[in-house]
Design an enzyme around this catalytic site. Structure first.
Site, mmCIF file in Angstrom:
data_model
loop_
_atom_site.group_PDB
_atom_site.id
_atom_site.type_symbol
_atom_site.label_atom_id
_atom_site.label_comp_id
_atom_site.label_asym_id
_atom_site.label_seq_id
_atom_site.Cartn_x
_atom_site.Cartn_y
_atom_site.Cartn_z
ATOM 1 C CD GLU A 16 -2.543 -0.711 2.460
ATOM 2 O OE1 GLU A 16 -3.808 -0.467 2.403
ATOM 3 O OE2 GLU A 16 -1.635 -0.118 3.506
ATOM 4 C CG ASP A 214 -10.031 -11.528 5.283
ATOM 5 O OD1 ASP A 214 -10.744 -11.865 6.699
ATOM 6 O OD2 ASP A 214 -8.950 -10.470 5.330
HETATM 7 N N1 ADE Z 1 -6.237 -8.054 8.272
HETATM 8 C C1 ADE Z 1 -7.139 -8.607 7.194
HETATM 9 N N2 ADE Z 1 -8.105 -9.193 7.263
HETATM 10 C C2 ADE Z 1 -7.977 -10.244 8.555
HETATM 11 C C3 ADE Z 1 -8.805 -10.622 9.807
HETATM 12 N N3 ADE Z 1 -8.849 -11.499 8.739
HETATM 13 N N4 ADE Z 1 -8.320 -10.558 10.850
HETATM 14 C C4 ADE Z 1 -7.778 -9.742 11.471
HETATM 15 N N5 ADE Z 1 -7.202 -8.718 10.457
HETATM 16 C C5 ADE Z 1 -7.044 -8.643 9.218
#
Ligand code: ADE
Length: 247
Positions: A16, A214
């Site tokens: 990033e 996610d």
């Molecule tokens: N950053 C991106 N995805 C995450 C997740 N599932 N848990 C904690 N930090 C994150």
């Protein structure tokens, strides 16, 4: 001499930050607290770019170093997060209205999730800066991304903890526990609430945006890795460039 306090742009990921360093005018690398910071100017604004590092303590140290060492006047954070709110999908972005530590539990001495001795559970993002960040996200989303994908912009609670949440049961338990105490998180990540707390200690405006990589479920680690490489850097770059126009 430029007397305007620089804006700190904290990124969670090197991917990033790369595009922003490339755009810096008069780039200067400065080391502090074992971290590399990049000072310079972006679209006429003095900025300091830094990597938060991962987890609450590391991010808090980075934030304190930015404030003490560079006199930054505001902190803007970009990173990725797991979506846990209803309708918060991969490719959407969440701007933090408030930040809670989902792994803070000093009960029965203090109510669950309350930060001891602060009498406070949620640290708020700065209203004005967060509003501008929402606008910047909307502008970036309108441009769309390669592949035509365009996500939604959400504004709400972000929950931070020293855990990568990678299971439906695990994320369900975190969300339920917070909801039982009256908090409804949209996303989980590992730094935001720590940065928000340090900024509150120093009275520095803070705003954060997290792109959803996610759903914090059983495939979170696969989705995360692919997303970080393919998409996160493009999002961060567009959003920060849109924000700088508005500042
Ligand atoms: N950053 C991106 N995805 C995450 C997740 N599932 N848990 C904690 N930090 C994150």
């Amino acid at each position: 001499m430029n007397t305007v306090s620089p804006t700190a742009i904290l990124s969670a990921l090197e991917q990033e930050q790369g595009g922003l360093i490339a755009q810096l005018l008069h780039p200067q690398k400065v080391q502090r607290a074992g971290r590399d910071f990049w000072c310079g100017s972006l679209q006429g604004h003095p900025v300091v770019l830094g990597l938060s590092r991962i987890g609450k303590v590391a991010a808090a140290t980075t934030t304190a170093a930015l404030i003490e060492g560079f006199g930054v006047g505001r902190v803007v954070f970009t990173g990725v997060a797991g979506g846990v709110g209803p309708g918060v999908r991969v490719g959407d972005v969440v701007v933090g209205a408030g930040f809670v530590q989902h792994d803070m539990d000093a009960s029965p001495l203090f109510p669950r999730f309350e930060i001891p001795l602060y009498g406070q559970t949620v640290f708020m993002g700065d209203t004005v800066l967060s509003g501008l960040l929402v606008q910047a996200c909307q502008a970036a989303m309108r441009q769309g991304l390669e592949g035509g994908h365009s996500g939604q912009v959400h504004h709400g609670l972000i929950a931070s903890g020293d855990v990568f949440v990678s299971g439906a049961l695990q994320s369900g338990a975190i969300v339920r526990a917070l909801q039982d105490c009256g908090h409804a998180p949209l996303a989980v990540e590992m730094e935001g609430a720590a940065v928000a707390q340090v900024c509150a200690d120093y009275g520095i405006p803070f705003a954060a945006v997290r792109t959803i990589s996610d759903r914090a479920d059983d495939t979170a680690h696969v989705d995360f890795s692919q997303f970080v490489t393919d998409v996160a850097s493009v999002y961060a770059n567009k959003i920060i460039n849109e924000l700088l126009v508005l500042l």
